[in-house]
Design a protein around this motif. Structure first.
Motif, mmCIF file in Angstrom:
data_model
loop_
_atom_site.group_PDB
_atom_site.id
_atom_site.type_symbol
_atom_site.label_atom_id
_atom_site.label_comp_id
_atom_site.label_asym_id
_atom_site.label_seq_id
_atom_site.Cartn_x
_atom_site.Cartn_y
_atom_site.Cartn_z
ATOM 1 N N ILE A 173 44.489 32.096 38.338
ATOM 2 C CA ILE A 173 44.392 33.296 39.173
ATOM 3 C C ILE A 173 42.969 33.824 39.104
ATOM 4 C CG2 ILE A 173 45.242 35.641 39.548
ATOM 5 C CD1 ILE A 173 47.841 34.839 38.188
ATOM 6 N N GLU A 174 42.290 33.843 40.245
ATOM 7 C CA GLU A 174 40.910 34.331 40.297
ATOM 8 C C GLU A 174 40.895 35.861 40.321
ATOM 9 O OE1 GLU A 174 38.103 32.500 40.357
ATOM 10 O OE2 GLU A 174 39.106 30.553 40.299
ATOM 11 N N HIS A 175 41.397 36.427 39.251
ATOM 12 C CA HIS A 175 41.508 37.888 39.182
ATOM 13 C C HIS A 175 41.623 38.281 37.711
ATOM 14 C CE1 HIS A 175 42.141 41.852 40.798
ATOM 15 N NE2 HIS A 175 42.366 41.403 42.029
ATOM 16 N N SER A 176 41.516 39.600 37.446
ATOM 17 C CA SER A 176 41.644 40.069 36.067
ATOM 18 C C SER A 176 43.029 40.638 35.772
ATOM 19 C CB SER A 176 40.575 41.141 35.768
ATOM 20 O OG SER A 176 40.567 42.132 36.762
ATOM 21 N N LEU A 259 39.591 46.596 52.159
ATOM 22 C CA LEU A 259 38.745 46.067 53.230
ATOM 23 C C LEU A 259 37.820 44.965 52.730
ATOM 24 C CD1 LEU A 259 37.832 49.401 55.051
ATOM 25 C CD2 LEU A 259 39.436 47.635 55.823
ATOM 26 N N SER A 260 37.263 45.122 51.536
ATOM 27 C CA SER A 260 36.363 44.091 51.012
ATOM 28 C C SER A 260 37.115 42.807 50.730
ATOM 29 C CB SER A 260 35.670 44.590 49.735
ATOM 30 O OG SER A 260 36.582 44.686 48.672
ATOM 31 N N HIS A 261 38.379 42.933 50.286
ATOM 32 C CA HIS A 261 39.169 41.747 49.944
ATOM 33 C C HIS A 261 39.553 40.947 51.188
ATOM 34 C CE1 HIS A 261 41.755 39.281 47.454
ATOM 35 N NE2 HIS A 261 42.750 39.478 48.301
ATOM 36 N N PRO A 269 32.847 37.170 45.193
ATOM 37 C CA PRO A 269 34.196 37.446 44.665
ATOM 38 C C PRO A 269 34.213 38.487 43.563
ATOM 39 C CG PRO A 269 33.856 35.087 44.932
ATOM 40 C CD PRO A 269 32.539 35.729 45.192
ATOM 41 N N TYR A 270 33.172 38.510 42.716
ATOM 42 C CA TYR A 270 33.212 39.461 41.605
ATOM 43 C C TYR A 270 33.169 40.908 42.089
ATOM 44 C CZ TYR A 270 28.060 39.741 42.057
ATOM 45 O OH TYR A 270 26.787 39.918 42.512
ATOM 46 N N LEU A 275 35.918 46.063 42.332
ATOM 47 C CA LEU A 275 36.451 47.167 43.129
ATOM 48 C C LEU A 275 37.944 47.356 42.886
ATOM 49 C CD1 LEU A 275 34.616 46.713 46.554
ATOM 50 C CD2 LEU A 275 34.414 48.656 44.994
ATOM 51 N N SER A 276 38.683 46.239 42.797
ATOM 52 C CA SER A 276 40.121 46.325 42.528
ATOM 53 C C SER A 276 40.389 46.941 41.165
ATOM 54 C CB SER A 276 40.747 44.925 42.591
ATOM 55 O OG SER A 276 40.678 44.393 43.889
#
Length: 315
Positions: A173-176, A259-261, A269-270, A275-276
């Motif tokens: 998963i490319e997320h935290s 909006l950025s996503h 991507p970072y 922002l998230s």
């Protein structure tokens, strides 16, 4: 090697993609956000609990908001900090869905609480003589139950749709944290229903709530500017200032993240992930600071409680 025909038993959270080597440098900021959110909201709850003069609808809403902010921050920050500090990136499939449920549910409840608080301010200013008979503890209880049911229904359906996905292309998963679309995009299947329902749920929560908040404030401002004196206008606006600051911080960060996503394909991507993360961690940190500084009754009761505590400890 991960086999795309096998339902995943765990996922790997990347953290902030592109900044993996900078995690330990970035982590103090998120740690500070989390600690300030916890300390601020716990302090607010302690002041409300110890101050009978604050057992009023406006402050009951604030205590519920503070409790929700504590839960929201705790849903994301501990695991995120484990990734940053210890490279502990594994999360089981069920734990991932549970985190997703909590994060999206608490953000839904947060949005609904901001709408309820806008309605509270509308009644207080537009129909002050009916405030006591309209905003009752019974009404607050019903509103909270409605928000819980809405969150559980919308987010629960998201999880059911994910459970129906037959296979995943990867488990990275490319997320935290376990964000809905970040997980859905890993599926080796048609995800149009999941994506469409995600947009529907987001609009049902943020879109509808924001629309009614703006309508409420349109009517509030009309009522304020019809007041007979500048002094009364100023007092009325001052009661709304903390709420305006809080809902702006929540929705501005939410829409920047959204909006950025979806449309900022040229943005690294970072930036999306940061922002998230800030959308979930910054408002819970700011809310108690804003209300503590902008609300006279809270400031006075805070110092009263602090003086009582000092007097007790010196005896």
């Amino acid at each position: 090697m991960f086999n795309s025909t096998i339902y995943p038993t765990f996922f790997i959270l990347v953290g902030i993609p592109g900044l993996e080597n900078e995690h330990k440098l970035i982590s103090p900021f998120f740690f500070i956000f989390y600690i300030l959110a916890m300390l601020g909201n716990i302090t607010l709850l302690a002041v409300f609990s110890a101050s009978p003069g604050l057992h009023k609808p406006m402050f009951i809403f604030l205590s519920i908001l503070a409790s929700n902010d504590i839960l929201l921050s705790t849903s994301i920050a501990p695991k995120m900090l484990c990734i940053f500090w210890f490279n502990d990136r594994l999360i089981s499939f069920d734990a991932c869905l549970l985190q997703m449920f909590f994060i999206h549910s608490f953000t839904s409840i947060e949005s609904g609480l901001l709408l309820a608080m806008a309605f509270d301010r509308y009644i207080a200013i537009y129909q002050p003589l009916r405030y006591g008979s309209t905003i009752t503890n019974n009404l607050i209880g019903k509103l909270v139950i409605m928000l819980l049911v809405r969150a559980a229904g919308l987010v629960g359906t998201i999880l059911i749709l994910i459970k129906r996905l037959p296979a995943f292309k990867t488990n990275i998963i490319e997320h935290s944290y376990c964000e809905h679309m970040a997980v859905v995009k890993l599926a080796a299947a048609d995800i149009r229903i999941n994506s469409a329902y995600g947009l529907f749920a987001a609009f049902t929560v943020a879109g509808v709530d924001l629309l009614f908040i703006l309508i409420s404030y349109g009517m509030i401002f009309r009522a304020v500017f019809n007041l007979p004196s500048n002094d009364s206008q100023q007092r009325a606006l001052n009661t709304c200032t903390p709420h305006i600051c809080v809902f702006l911080s929540f929705y501005v960060l939410a829409f920047f993240s959204f909006l950025s996503h979806r449309y900022g394909k040229r943005i690294p991507p970072y930036i999306h992930i940061i922002l998230s993360d800030m959308y979930l961690l910054v408002p819970p940190m700011l809310n108690p600071l804003v209300y503590g500084m902008k609300t006279k009754q809270i400031r006075e009761q805070f110092w009263n409680v602090l003086c009582k505590y000092r007097g007790t400890s010196e005896q």
